[in-house]
Design an enzyme around this catalytic site. Structure first.
Site, mmCIF file in Angstrom:
data_model
loop_
_atom_site.group_PDB
_atom_site.id
_atom_site.type_symbol
_atom_site.label_atom_id
_atom_site.label_comp_id
_atom_site.label_asym_id
_atom_site.label_seq_id
_atom_site.Cartn_x
_atom_site.Cartn_y
_atom_site.Cartn_z
ATOM 1 N N GLY A 53 0.825 -1.196 0.000
ATOM 2 C CA GLY A 53 0.000 0.000 0.000
ATOM 3 C C GLY A 53 0.857 1.243 0.000
ATOM 4 O O GLY A 53 2.008 1.210 0.432
ATOM 5 N N SER A 54 0.313 2.344 -0.492
ATOM 6 C CA SER A 54 1.009 3.625 -0.379
ATOM 7 C C SER A 54 0.733 4.231 0.990
ATOM 8 O O SER A 54 -0.058 3.700 1.767
ATOM 9 C CB SER A 54 0.545 4.576 -1.485
ATOM 10 O OG SER A 54 0.955 4.087 -2.744
ATOM 11 N N GLY A 55 1.390 5.358 1.262
ATOM 12 C CA GLY A 55 1.181 6.040 2.532
ATOM 13 C C GLY A 55 2.265 5.741 3.554
ATOM 14 O O GLY A 55 2.196 6.207 4.698
ATOM 15 N N HIS A 56 3.282 4.969 3.132
ATOM 16 C CA HIS A 56 4.379 4.614 4.035
ATOM 17 C C HIS A 56 5.715 5.070 3.459
ATOM 18 O O HIS A 56 6.753 4.475 3.736
ATOM 19 C CB HIS A 56 4.442 3.108 4.260
ATOM 20 C CG HIS A 56 3.126 2.467 4.512
ATOM 21 N ND1 HIS A 56 2.405 2.694 5.652
ATOM 22 C CD2 HIS A 56 2.382 1.621 3.757
ATOM 23 C CE1 HIS A 56 1.275 1.991 5.601
ATOM 24 N NE2 HIS A 56 1.239 1.342 4.458
ATOM 25 N N ASP A 109 -1.905 -8.068 0.596
ATOM 26 C CA ASP A 109 -0.737 -8.183 -0.282
ATOM 27 C C ASP A 109 -0.498 -9.625 -0.686
ATOM 28 O O ASP A 109 -0.274 -9.930 -1.857
ATOM 29 C CB ASP A 109 0.507 -7.624 0.432
ATOM 30 C CG ASP A 109 0.424 -6.123 0.599
ATOM 31 O OD1 ASP A 109 0.792 -5.412 -0.336
ATOM 32 O OD2 ASP A 109 -0.030 -5.665 1.656
ATOM 33 N N HIS A 218 -0.927 0.645 9.582
ATOM 34 C CA HIS A 218 -2.231 1.119 9.113
ATOM 35 C C HIS A 218 -3.113 1.440 10.307
ATOM 36 O O HIS A 218 -4.340 1.400 10.217
ATOM 37 C CB HIS A 218 -2.920 0.058 8.254
ATOM 38 C CG HIS A 218 -2.019 -0.585 7.266
ATOM 39 N ND1 HIS A 218 -1.390 -1.772 7.514
ATOM 40 C CD2 HIS A 218 -1.609 -0.175 6.050
ATOM 41 C CE1 HIS A 218 -0.618 -2.082 6.467
ATOM 42 N NE2 HIS A 218 -0.737 -1.133 5.576
#
Lengths: 290, 290
Positions: A53-56, A109, A218
């Site tokens: 996921g993005s955001g990391h 994932d 998350h």
């Protein structure tokens, strides 16, 4: 939480475009599948890719280059890349030496990458897999069976990335990646929640004087919530959890990474590093530089 | 605003200790004067130093190394280094080729560095000075006569740092630094205030839907306060203010830096870079990489 953005739904696409524009001499971009890949993609070495996921960030999308990843294909904020992103990226990289999938251990994932691997193998592409699960905080988690994969993936990326440049084959890279993951441990602490752009509000509430020990990336619950402690006390707890888990022992050579996943000022990260370095010294661990 | 820290009054000292411990193979540390300097300090080149208030990291304290600064001597958070920090650092670096002082234009810094320069010159040390004042936001400011010096200092550091390694003498380095500063322009926007560790509360109040356009790096007022705009609109305004100020012209080769002074996630910075790159392209500016 205020952010610099345009349409929140285009946040990831526009971030990737920015990375591409800042490095257009070294990277190529496939907007449909959020793929960034090396413009000098070698065909005579195993290709290595990751994408969660993005955001990391910097995560994987900022780790594409010689000696690191050959490509990354992230999903949206806190969302695994759809199967077709992974499949298309695998096809793009495919060569006779094979493609190595690095996967941080989250159920979303695992599912995407498993399915993409099957499709790629049906096309005759040789695919190897390394699952990364470095986070000692909790055994299972909201989105995870088994331990979570977090920043430990950088050590795996660096090790297999360098080895692949030196011609190491797919099976040996899988073994190397598993070895590195096997001796990598991490743990996180959160003082505040984060706010995904498209949601626009915090994903969990936390008091002004509280911290979440062992938080997931998350917002998944960690070991417990308690009153904020000093940096020294926080490092003492995190260090001890990590140290005892392997367990490490006096005389071991270790690499130490302190990171804020984008949200913590670098001044505070260095202060935390200072505490971590002193703990290593106290336990006889040698911080190796090369 | 929560922070990872111990005693807030030791924040800067402990941050510097962390930087030192992470780079103890390359740096030396003088705790009494907040000095970090190259452990391989050359004696046959002009020495270069900077140091302003802390709280703007990476700033100067993380720019010590070959081809950059030979030393940095920051003051406390948002406080100029005391005169004796600058004087002691100058003496430490002194050699026959001289010492170059790089100073961001704030009154507190000017006073400390002026006095330290006088003392050093009385000791027979040759000192050159470059004042950096890249921020186009406002003409004068709360703590400034003339324009403020902000992140433009990185371009000056890089240029004089590289030239000094190539043997350029003090007078020519001053001329080079002034030339680089003369063609460097910047402007800032703030969505939130910052909270100095020892104060523990924000230095200014700002509404949940507001931004400060042209903000100073210590919270000084900018051009105006208004409702938050999109990243594209923000870049349009900042770009236009910078572009028209020099003025730049189509065909110019430019270097572009987007930075968050520690507080903005790297994902948002790349999104902003994408907008800036498109504005450059639209105006015919060529973003030069080398």
């Amino acid at each position: 939480m205020k952010k610099f953005l345009n349409d929140p739904n285009n946040f990831v696409k526009e971030m990737i475009e920015g990375i591409y524009l800042a490095n257009s001499d070294k990277l190529k971009w496939v907007p449909e599948y959020n793929i960034l890949y090396r413009s000098d993609l070698p065909k005579d070495k195993v290709a290595i890719m990751q994408g969660s996921g993005s955001g990391h960030e910097p995560a994987h999308i900022m780790c594409v280059g010689k000696g690191f990843l050959d490509a990354a294909c992230p999903g949206n904020v806190f969302a695994a890349p759809p199967m077709d992103y992974v499949y298309e990226c695998t096809k793009l990289l495919a060569n006779e030496r094979g493609v190595l999938h690095l996967i941080n251990n989250y159920q979303g994932d695992r599912m995407s990458w498993d399915m993409a691997k099957e499709l790629a193998e049906a096309d005759g592409i040789k695919v190897g897999v390394v699952i990364i699960d470095d986070d000692v905080s909790v055994k299972n988690s909201t989105y995870t069976v088994g331990r979570r994969g977090v920043a430990g993936n950088f050590f795996v990326i660096k090790a297999v990335g360098a080895a692949a440049e030196n011609g190491v084959d797919l099976d040996a890279l899988v073994a190397l990646g598993e070895k590195v993951n096997g001796v990598t441990r991490s743990m996180g602490v959160a003082l505040t929640s984060c706010t995904p752009p498209a949601k626009g509000s915090p994903i969990f509430e936390i008091g002004d004087d509280e911290m979440e020990v062992g938080v997931g990336i998350h917002g998944e619950p960690g070991r417990r919530r308690e009153k904020i402690k000093s940096a020294k006390e926080i490092v003492e707890e995190v260090f001890t959890a990590i140290y005892e888990d392997l367990p490490f022992a006096g005389g071991d050579r270790v690499a130490v990474m302190v990171n804020g996943l984008g949200g913590t000022p670098i001044s505070e990260l260095y202060l935390l590093y200072g505490e971590a370095a002193k703990k290593c010294s106290e336990k006889g661990l040698v911080i190796a530089k090369n």
